[in-house]
Design a protein around this motif. Structure first.
Motif, short mmCIF file in Angstrom:
data_model
loop_
_atom_site.label_atom_id
_atom_site.label_comp_id
_atom_site.label_asym_id
_atom_site.label_seq_id
_atom_site.Cartn_x
_atom_site.Cartn_y
_atom_site.Cartn_z
N GLN A 169 -55.59 44.44 38.24
CA GLN A 169 -56.44 45.00 39.29
C GLN A 169 -56.78 46.45 38.98
O GLN A 169 -57.84 46.96 39.37
N ALA A 170 -55.88 47.13 38.28
CA ALA A 170 -56.06 48.53 37.89
C ALA A 170 -55.02 48.86 36.81
O ALA A 170 -54.05 48.11 36.62
N LEU A 171 -55.23 49.99 36.14
CA LEU A 171 -54.29 50.47 35.12
C LEU A 171 -53.86 51.88 35.48
O LEU A 171 -54.70 52.76 35.68
N VAL A 172 -52.55 52.09 35.57
CA VAL A 172 -51.99 53.42 35.81
C VAL A 172 -51.22 53.82 34.56
O VAL A 172 -50.33 53.08 34.11
N PHE A 232 -56.08 60.22 23.82
CA PHE A 232 -56.56 59.81 25.15
C PHE A 232 -57.98 59.26 25.06
O PHE A 232 -58.30 58.25 25.70
N GLN A 233 -58.83 59.92 24.30
CA GLN A 233 -60.19 59.42 24.13
C GLN A 233 -60.19 58.01 23.54
O GLN A 233 -60.98 57.15 23.94
N GLN A 234 -59.29 57.78 22.60
CA GLN A 234 -59.17 56.44 22.01
C GLN A 234 -58.71 55.43 23.05
O GLN A 234 -59.18 54.28 23.07
N LEU A 235 -57.80 55.85 23.91
CA LEU A 235 -57.33 54.97 24.98
C LEU A 235 -58.46 54.60 25.92
O LEU A 235 -58.58 53.43 26.33
N MET A 236 -59.30 55.56 26.26
CA MET A 236 -60.46 55.29 27.11
C MET A 236 -61.35 54.21 26.49
O MET A 236 -61.82 53.30 27.17
N VAL A 237 -61.60 54.34 25.19
CA VAL A 237 -62.45 53.38 24.48
C VAL A 237 -61.82 51.99 24.52
O VAL A 237 -62.50 50.99 24.78
N GLN A 238 -60.50 51.93 24.26
CA GLN A 238 -59.82 50.64 24.26
C GLN A 238 -59.83 49.99 25.65
O GLN A 238 -60.06 48.79 25.77
N ALA A 239 -59.55 50.79 26.66
CA ALA A 239 -59.53 50.26 28.02
C ALA A 239 -60.91 49.76 28.43
O ALA A 239 -61.03 48.71 29.07
N CYS A 259 -58.96 52.99 36.33
CA CYS A 259 -57.88 53.48 35.46
C CYS A 259 -57.46 54.87 35.93
O CYS A 259 -58.30 55.71 36.25
N TYR A 260 -56.16 55.10 35.92
CA TYR A 260 -55.61 56.35 36.44
C TYR A 260 -54.71 56.98 35.38
O TYR A 260 -53.81 56.33 34.87
N PHE A 261 -54.97 58.25 35.08
CA PHE A 261 -54.11 58.99 34.14
C PHE A 261 -53.24 59.95 34.94
O PHE A 261 -53.75 60.85 35.60
N ILE A 262 -51.93 59.75 34.88
CA ILE A 262 -50.98 60.66 35.52
C ILE A 262 -50.80 61.86 34.61
O ILE A 262 -50.45 61.71 33.43
N SER A 263 -51.02 63.05 35.12
CA SER A 263 -50.89 64.26 34.31
C SER A 263 -49.50 64.39 33.71
O SER A 263 -48.52 63.85 34.25
N LEU A 264 -49.41 65.09 32.60
CA LEU A 264 -48.10 65.36 32.02
C LEU A 264 -47.26 66.15 33.02
O LEU A 264 -47.76 67.05 33.69
N LYS A 265 -46.00 65.82 33.11
CA LYS A 265 -45.12 66.44 34.11
C LYS A 265 -44.48 67.71 33.53
O LYS A 265 -44.29 67.84 32.32
N PRO A 266 -44.09 68.66 34.39
CA PRO A 266 -43.49 69.92 33.93
C PRO A 266 -41.97 69.81 33.87
O PRO A 266 -41.26 70.29 34.75
N SER A 267 -41.44 69.17 32.84
CA SER A 267 -39.99 68.95 32.79
C SER A 267 -39.23 70.21 32.41
O SER A 267 -39.75 71.10 31.74
N VAL A 268 -37.98 70.26 32.83
CA VAL A 268 -37.09 71.40 32.52
C VAL A 268 -36.87 71.49 31.02
O VAL A 268 -36.94 72.57 30.42
N ALA A 269 -36.60 70.34 30.39
CA ALA A 269 -36.25 70.32 28.97
C ALA A 269 -37.39 70.79 28.07
O ALA A 269 -37.14 71.30 26.97
N ARG A 270 -38.62 70.64 28.54
CA ARG A 270 -39.76 70.99 27.69
C ARG A 270 -40.59 72.13 28.29
O ARG A 270 -41.77 72.29 27.96
N TRP A 271 -39.95 72.93 29.13
CA TRP A 271 -40.68 74.02 29.77
C TRP A 271 -41.17 75.05 28.77
O TRP A 271 -42.16 75.76 29.01
#
Length: 203
Positions: free
Chosen positions: A74-77, A98-105, A114-126
């Motif tokens: 029904q959708a892609l997240v 990401f552009q390649q993913l758009m083409v494939q989808a 289609c929904y792209f969840i933004s990259l999260k601000p993790s402590v380990a990779r701050w």
């Protein structure tokens, strides 16, 4: 990409009966894969978890056609890109994936929401925060420019405290994987976007 083979093969076996009616497919890295409460969090919807551990956005692109074959969602997240930057890739490389993913989808699903969840601000990779922000900005701008069926979902800003740093109790001891509290926040944010194009039907 051989090191993902066990994970991908496991997905294929676990969801062999879900392909004709998977509902909303959640696809991406371990932030998706370890979302153990996903079905309960979206109890009013049908969802299928196709995350695979440690995956990069590059790996998600590589395996997309194989994993998605015969699916009728029904959708892609989608969530990935975090590990690419952690592995030393540059924001521009992640953007190209990401552009390649758009083409494939588009090729596989047409105008599916289609929904792209933004990259999260993790402590380990701050220490990579500026790269994460730049990558998010590149992808958000591409989605806006394309005026397509993709929606950018910002979780980054909602996971920061008043000083602009990651909220520590959103993360497990490794500072990377999320806690139930963070997943509850993601559920709220994602549902706010889903309902705009996929409204719940009262029964």
């Amino acid at each position: 990409m051989n090191w993902y083979e066990d994970e991908v093969s496991g997905l294929e076996k676990a969801h062999i009966n879900d392909k004709t009616d998977p509902g909303i497919v959640f696809y991406g890295s371990s932030s998706i894969r370890v979302w153990g409460t996903l079905k309960n969090d979206f109890a009013d919807r049908k969802v299928t978890n196709l995350g695979f551990g440690g995956s990069t956005l590059a790996a998600c692109v590589w395996f997309f056609e194989r994993i998605m074959v015969d699916y009728n969602p029904q959708a892609l997240v989608f969530y990935a890109g975090d590990n690419d930057l952690g592995d030393g890739r540059h924001p521009e490389e992640v953007f190209i994936f990401f552009q390649q993913l758009m083409v494939q989808a588009k090729s596989r699903f047409g105008n599916l929401p289609c929904y792209f969840i933004s990259l999260k601000p993790s402590v380990a990779r701050w220490h990579l925060a500026e790269q994460f922000k730049y990558t998010n900005n590149l992808i958000a701008a591409e989605i806006e420019k394309s005026n397509s069926n993709w929606i950018f979902i910002d979780v980054f800003s909602r996971m920061l405290d008043q000083s602009g740093r990651p909220i520590v109790d959103n993360y497990q001891a490794d500072g990377l994987h999320m806690t139930d509290k963070a997943y509850r926040l993601w559920t709220e944010i994602i549902e706010q976007e889903l309902v705009k194009s996929l409204p719940l039907v009262n029964t």
